[in-house]
Motif scaffolding. Structure first.
Motif, mmCIF file in Angstrom:
data_model
loop_
_atom_site.group_PDB
_atom_site.id
_atom_site.type_symbol
_atom_site.label_atom_id
_atom_site.label_comp_id
_atom_site.label_asym_id
_atom_site.label_seq_id
_atom_site.Cartn_x
_atom_site.Cartn_y
_atom_site.Cartn_z
ATOM 1 N N ARG A 4 0.902 -1.161 -0.026
ATOM 2 C CA ARG A 4 0.019 0.080 -0.194
ATOM 3 C C ARG A 4 0.698 1.320 0.042
ATOM 4 N N GLU A 20 -2.470 10.221 -0.821
ATOM 5 C CA GLU A 20 -1.668 8.840 -1.059
ATOM 6 C C GLU A 20 -1.355 8.972 -2.603
ATOM 7 N N ARG A 23 -2.163 6.430 -5.575
ATOM 8 C CA ARG A 23 -3.621 6.516 -6.168
ATOM 9 C C ARG A 23 -3.865 7.561 -7.021
ATOM 10 N N CYS A 24 -2.976 8.636 -7.288
ATOM 11 C CA CYS A 24 -3.295 10.071 -7.700
ATOM 12 C C CYS A 24 -2.935 9.688 -9.376
ATOM 13 N N SER A 65 -9.925 10.103 -8.036
ATOM 14 C CA SER A 65 -9.029 8.832 -7.426
ATOM 15 C C SER A 65 -9.333 8.579 -6.255
ATOM 16 N N ALA A 67 -7.291 10.028 -4.000
ATOM 17 C CA ALA A 67 -5.897 10.013 -3.356
ATOM 18 C C ALA A 67 -5.957 10.937 -2.302
#
Length: 74
Positions: A4, A20, A23-24, A65, A67
């Motif tokens: 992760r 995060e 995830r972007c 996303s 993020a």
């Protein structure tokens, strides 16, 4: 190791934002929506106290996303 991506916290007086990077999608809606808060050219690229907490929360909620996340401080 879980695989992760690391989540970074940016604490403000009224709101804390997390990011995060893994995830972007780099859609840049955050930068366009609140350039005074989101500045990818800076080392600390999220400055939560540079805008009203509710406006920051609105921009974070529009992140495609996920993020970006936020928590309002009590």
């Amino acid at each position: 190791m879980s695989g992760r991506a690391e989540q970074r916290r940016y604490e403000g007086k009224s709101i804390t934002s997390t990011f995060e990077a893994g995830r972007c999608l780099h859609a840049a809606g955050c930068v366009r929506g609140l350039p005074e808060v989101f500045d990818p050219g800076e080392r600390r690229w999220i400055r939560p106290d540079s805008a009203e907490a509710e406006r920051l929360a609105e921009v974070v909620r529009s992140c495609p996303s996920g993020a970006l996340q936020y928590a309002l401080e009590e």
